[in-house]
Design a protein around this motif. Sequence first.
Motif, PDB file in Angstrom:
ATOM      1  N   ALA A 180       1.270  -0.446 -10.179  1.00  0.00           N
ATOM      2  CA  ALA A 180       2.587  -1.057 -10.007  1.00  0.00           C
ATOM      3  C   ALA A 180       2.992  -0.871  -8.549  1.00  0.00           C
ATOM      4  CB  ALA A 180       3.600  -0.407 -10.933  1.00  0.00           C
ATOM      5  N   LEU A 181       3.375  -1.968  -7.918  1.00  0.00           N
ATOM      6  CA  LEU A 181       3.706  -1.944  -6.491  1.00  0.00           C
ATOM      7  C   LEU A 181       5.207  -2.082  -6.338  1.00  0.00           C
ATOM      8  CD1 LEU A 181       2.273  -2.046  -3.656  1.00  0.00           C
ATOM      9  CD2 LEU A 181       2.617  -4.527  -3.741  1.00  0.00           C
ATOM     10  N   GLY A 182       5.801  -1.200  -5.547  1.00  0.00           N
ATOM     11  CA  GLY A 182       7.247  -1.305  -5.372  1.00  0.00           C
ATOM     12  C   GLY A 182       7.798  -0.167  -4.549  1.00  0.00           C
ATOM     13  N   MET A 183       9.006   0.209  -4.902  1.00  0.00           N
ATOM     14  CA  MET A 183       9.664   1.306  -4.221  1.00  0.00           C
ATOM     15  C   MET A 183      10.567   2.013  -5.226  1.00  0.00           C
ATOM     16  SD  MET A 183      10.517  -0.382  -0.584  1.00  0.00           S
ATOM     17  CE  MET A 183      10.422  -1.935  -1.359  1.00  0.00           C
ATOM     18  N   GLU A 184      11.027   3.192  -4.841  1.00  0.00           N
ATOM     19  CA  GLU A 184      11.958   3.874  -5.721  1.00  0.00           C
ATOM     20  C   GLU A 184      13.344   3.797  -5.109  1.00  0.00           C
ATOM     21  OE1 GLU A 184      10.883   7.112  -8.289  1.00  0.00           O
ATOM     22  OE2 GLU A 184      12.180   8.406  -7.118  1.00  0.00           O
ATOM     23  N   ASP A 185      14.317   3.466  -5.935  1.00  0.00           N
ATOM     24  CA  ASP A 185      15.692   3.437  -5.462  1.00  0.00           C
ATOM     25  C   ASP A 185      16.536   4.187  -6.477  1.00  0.00           C
ATOM     26  OD1 ASP A 185      17.994   2.806  -4.041  1.00  0.00           O
ATOM     27  OD2 ASP A 185      18.284   0.923  -5.136  1.00  0.00           O
ATOM     28  N   ASP A 186      17.098   5.299  -6.044  1.00  0.00           N
ATOM     29  CA  ASP A 186      17.967   6.077  -6.907  1.00  0.00           C
ATOM     30  C   ASP A 186      17.287   6.413  -8.240  1.00  0.00           C
ATOM     31  OD1 ASP A 186      20.285   7.423  -7.339  1.00  0.00           O
ATOM     32  OD2 ASP A 186      21.399   5.681  -8.124  1.00  0.00           O
ATOM     33  N   GLY A 187      15.998   6.765  -8.150  1.00  0.00           N
ATOM     34  CA  GLY A 187      15.260   7.171  -9.346  1.00  0.00           C
ATOM     35  C   GLY A 187      14.702   6.004 -10.160  1.00  0.00           C
ATOM     36  N   ARG A 188      15.046   4.770  -9.780  1.00  0.00           N
ATOM     37  CA  ARG A 188      14.537   3.604 -10.527  1.00  0.00           C
ATOM     38  C   ARG A 188      13.359   2.986  -9.793  1.00  0.00           C
ATOM     39  NH1 ARG A 188      17.004  -0.929 -10.699  1.00  0.00           N
ATOM     40  NH2 ARG A 188      18.060  -0.403  -8.755  1.00  0.00           N
ATOM     41  N   PHE A 189      12.417   2.414 -10.544  1.00  0.00           N
ATOM     42  CA  PHE A 189      11.299   1.686  -9.942  1.00  0.00           C
ATOM     43  C   PHE A 189      11.769   0.264  -9.617  1.00  0.00           C
ATOM     44  CE2 PHE A 189       7.750  -1.335 -10.552  1.00  0.00           C
ATOM     45  CZ  PHE A 189       6.950  -0.912  -9.507  1.00  0.00           C
ATOM     46  N   VAL A 190      11.616  -0.128  -8.340  1.00  0.00           N
ATOM     47  CA  VAL A 190      11.991  -1.486  -7.914  1.00  0.00           C
ATOM     48  C   VAL A 190      10.706  -2.230  -7.562  1.00  0.00           C
ATOM     49  CG1 VAL A 190      13.349  -2.857  -6.275  1.00  0.00           C
ATOM     50  CG2 VAL A 190      14.126  -0.563  -6.946  1.00  0.00           C
ATOM     51  N   PRO A 191      10.315  -3.240  -8.367  1.00  0.00           N
ATOM     52  CA  PRO A 191       9.037  -3.912  -8.123  1.00  0.00           C
ATOM     53  C   PRO A 191       9.014  -4.675  -6.804  1.00  0.00           C
ATOM     54  CG  PRO A 191      10.253  -4.977  -9.912  1.00  0.00           C
ATOM     55  CD  PRO A 191      11.026  -3.750  -9.545  1.00  0.00           C
ATOM     56  N   ALA A 192       7.786  -4.789  -6.236  1.00  0.00           N
ATOM     57  CA  ALA A 192       7.626  -5.446  -4.940  1.00  0.00           C
ATOM     58  C   ALA A 192       7.642  -6.965  -5.048  1.00  0.00           C
ATOM     59  CB  ALA A 192       6.304  -4.997  -4.312  1.00  0.00           C
ATOM     60  N   CYS A 193       7.588  -7.482  -6.271  1.00  0.00           N
ATOM     61  CA  CYS A 193       7.601  -8.929  -6.448  1.00  0.00           C
ATOM     62  C   CYS A 193       8.374  -9.248  -7.720  1.00  0.00           C
ATOM     63  CB  CYS A 193       6.174  -9.475  -6.537  1.00  0.00           C
ATOM     64  SG  CYS A 193       5.176  -8.641  -7.793  1.00  0.00           S
ATOM     65  N   GLN A 257      -7.467   4.961  -3.329  1.00  0.00           N
ATOM     66  CA  GLN A 257      -6.953   5.469  -2.043  1.00  0.00           C
ATOM     67  C   GLN A 257      -6.809   4.329  -1.040  1.00  0.00           C
ATOM     68  OE1 GLN A 257      -5.684   8.292  -2.561  1.00  0.00           O
ATOM     69  NE2 GLN A 257      -6.853   8.400  -4.458  1.00  0.00           N
ATOM     70  N   THR A 258      -7.665   3.330  -1.145  1.00  0.00           N
ATOM     71  CA  THR A 258      -7.566   2.175  -0.242  1.00  0.00           C
ATOM     72  C   THR A 258      -6.320   1.358  -0.565  1.00  0.00           C
ATOM     73  OG1 THR A 258      -9.977   2.132  -0.110  1.00  0.00           O
ATOM     74  CG2 THR A 258      -8.815   0.133   0.577  1.00  0.00           C
ATOM     75  N   ILE A 259      -6.080   1.128  -1.851  1.00  0.00           N
ATOM     76  CA  ILE A 259      -4.876   0.387  -2.252  1.00  0.00           C
ATOM     77  C   ILE A 259      -3.631   1.134  -1.769  1.00  0.00           C
ATOM     78  CG2 ILE A 259      -3.480  -0.301  -4.253  1.00  0.00           C
ATOM     79  CD1 ILE A 259      -6.174  -0.801  -5.736  1.00  0.00           C
ATOM     80  N   ARG A 260      -3.653   2.447  -1.917  1.00  0.00           N
ATOM     81  CA  ARG A 260      -2.503   3.251  -1.488  1.00  0.00           C
ATOM     82  C   ARG A 260      -2.277   3.121   0.021  1.00  0.00           C
ATOM     83  NH1 ARG A 260      -0.823   7.194  -4.539  1.00  0.00           N
ATOM     84  NH2 ARG A 260      -2.844   7.751  -5.401  1.00  0.00           N
ATOM     85  N   ALA A 261      -3.368   3.195   0.780  1.00  0.00           N
ATOM     86  CA  ALA A 261      -3.239   3.147   2.248  1.00  0.00           C
ATOM     87  C   ALA A 261      -2.763   1.771   2.722  1.00  0.00           C
ATOM     88  CB  ALA A 261      -4.589   3.494   2.889  1.00  0.00           C
ATOM     89  N   VAL A 262      -3.317   0.726   2.139  1.00  0.00           N
ATOM     90  CA  VAL A 262      -2.889  -0.631   2.544  1.00  0.00           C
ATOM     91  C   VAL A 262      -1.424  -0.829   2.146  1.00  0.00           C
ATOM     92  CG1 VAL A 262      -3.240  -3.107   2.153  1.00  0.00           C
ATOM     93  CG2 VAL A 262      -5.230  -1.602   2.439  1.00  0.00           C
ATOM     94  N   SER A 263      -1.066  -0.379   0.951  1.00  0.00           N
ATOM     95  CA  SER A 263       0.314  -0.535   0.475  1.00  0.00           C
ATOM     96  C   SER A 263       1.290   0.158   1.421  1.00  0.00           C
ATOM     97  CB  SER A 263       0.473   0.032  -0.936  1.00  0.00           C
ATOM     98  OG  SER A 263      -0.432  -0.586  -1.818  1.00  0.00           O
ATOM     99  N   ALA A 264       0.924   1.366   1.879  1.00  0.00           N
ATOM    100  CA  ALA A 264       1.807   2.111   2.782  1.00  0.00           C
ATOM    101  C   ALA A 264       2.041   1.311   4.064  1.00  0.00           C
ATOM    102  CB  ALA A 264       1.201   3.472   3.096  1.00  0.00           C
ATOM    103  N   ARG A 265       1.010   0.615   4.536  1.00  0.00           N
ATOM    104  CA  ARG A 265       1.163  -0.192   5.757  1.00  0.00           C
ATOM    105  C   ARG A 265       2.125  -1.350   5.549  1.00  0.00           C
ATOM    106  NH1 ARG A 265      -2.309   0.633   9.887  1.00  0.00           N
ATOM    107  NH2 ARG A 265      -3.414   2.570   9.488  1.00  0.00           N
ATOM    108  N   PHE A 266       2.247  -1.787   4.298  1.00  0.00           N
ATOM    109  CA  PHE A 266       3.185  -2.867   3.995  1.00  0.00           C
ATOM    110  C   PHE A 266       4.551  -2.312   3.564  1.00  0.00           C
ATOM    111  CE2 PHE A 266      -0.662  -5.285   4.126  1.00  0.00           C
ATOM    112  CZ  PHE A 266      -0.306  -6.604   4.378  1.00  0.00           C
ATOM    113  N   GLY A 267       4.708  -0.992   3.617  1.00  0.00           N
ATOM    114  CA  GLY A 267       5.996  -0.378   3.276  1.00  0.00           C
ATOM    115  C   GLY A 267       6.231  -0.227   1.783  1.00  0.00           C
ATOM    116  N   PHE A 268       5.133  -0.294   0.993  1.00  0.00           N
ATOM    117  CA  PHE A 268       5.275  -0.180  -0.457  1.00  0.00           C
ATOM    118  C   PHE A 268       4.747   1.159  -0.953  1.00  0.00           C
ATOM    119  CE2 PHE A 268       4.523  -4.942  -0.271  1.00  0.00           C
ATOM    120  CZ  PHE A 268       5.846  -5.277  -0.463  1.00  0.00           C
TER     121      PHE A 268
END
Length: 489
Positions: A180-193, A257-268
């Motif tokens: 799941a790609l996204g971010m956390e906001d106030d404890g909630r998962f916010v999807p990237a799409c 680990q590759t997915i994680r690293a690429v995602s971090a570069r996109f701010g996810f």
Amino acid sequence: MGCSVTTQAGDSAGAGDAGSGGRVAAIGPVTLGAEQRAELVRRSGAVAGRLGAAGVTMVALCWIDNSGIARVKSIPLGRLERAAGWGVGMSPVFDVFLVNDDITTSKYIGGPDGDLRLVPDLDRIAVLAGQPGWALAPVDRYTQEGRRYAGCQRSFARRMTGEALEHGLTARVSFEIEWALGMEDDGRFVPACAGPAYGMTRVIELSDYGREVVGALERQGIVVEQFHPEYAAGQLEVSVATSDPVGAADESVLVRQTIRAVSARFGFQVSFAPSVVAGSVGNGGHVHLSIWRDGKNVLAGGPGRHGLTSDGEAFAGGILASLPALTAVGAPSVASYLRLVPSHWAGAYQCWGQENREAALRLVTGSSGEHDVRANLEVKCFDLAANPYLVVGSLIAAGLDGLRSGATLPPETSGDPVGIAAGDLADPDARRLPQSLAEAAGHLERSAVLRGAMGEPLFEAFLAVRKAETELFSGVSPDDIVARTRWRW
Ligand code: GLU
Ligand code: MG
């Protein structure tokens, strides 16, 4: 950017093992004596040269603990030679780390004493396309005396690969990776799409990201077969080609680990957790497995149901019989049981069926014309909190037990077992897999097959972590379990 220096797993035998044939080639050096160390040091020169030419200055020596977390010690490239022959120090206490970094203990392993050596597998070092200047090496763990460490999960997978070879069998394995790609906001998962499940909208929203994930994997020598948006919010998936069992486990780590690293570069942020939002469809870690004898897939071309040979049926029957205990290995977290529920394509029932996505064991037969190469078993009840080395080793152990006992498969299940009254099921033994980690751990504890295969120290440490994690989350609500584990894997 990166390029692969991954070579055939068959090169991984040390010099001292030379001449012992395919089995040793598959399982790697069992002891590190003076000759093996000298040979590894010698070979590390060429590997370091290739890594240096690719711009690598740092090597991450990575292992997966009994909670499924990738832990690491890193070395500058100049230290690779030393690490290849002598390893890098690491305490055995990591074998009793919990998912939240608490530490428990077990019958044989735990406490502050002792030291182990992390020895990088020179044949499996990959230049990381998502982390310029870095390479990642899976490690085997040895004692200071140069013996394989009894708690080493990767060595267990190697050993089981070797046992299969003794039966004349090789396995081809791949792990599906969902995240799941996204971010956390106030404890909630916010999807990237925002686009729908399997929707082209998601591919357009994440166009550059998706291309970069697949591109980075391919630059590392990984054969990507598919990339697609999955069902849950912000959820994506890649499938990769099959490898030998240990290679597939290595790749599943490298892919994540590759997915994680690429995602971090996109701010996810990336979640591979079994449950990302309580009550929703979670992330699976389905395992595809085919078994081969004399170059032929034993899951096809035989006289049995859907072309199964007697070997194929016995191997599958062994896995099916051990599934409740295997669930503790492949769905090892308290959070795993928030995912493993009926009607979520997670395979919550101990039954099998051709192309049945609600059966924990799905027989994939492929299209006509290629059954012989495509037929495989998909174990659906597993997730990515699992240690992939324990997963492949345990599946082989259960399959070999089926071969030894001449196991057969019960009648197959079609349709969602949850909707079929027990008396109407073709397979009278189709039943829910464990519904909690405590229940699964109970099955594991009673499994002579897995205890014997793993050996006491590894088995007891793995079991102790399951029990301690059960305790850790006792009385905690599903929402809080998810909040505390969402970003751990
Ligand atoms: N996400 C589902 C799971 O939890 C699997 C969906 C699929 O069949 O790919 O296993
Ligand atoms: Mg999927």
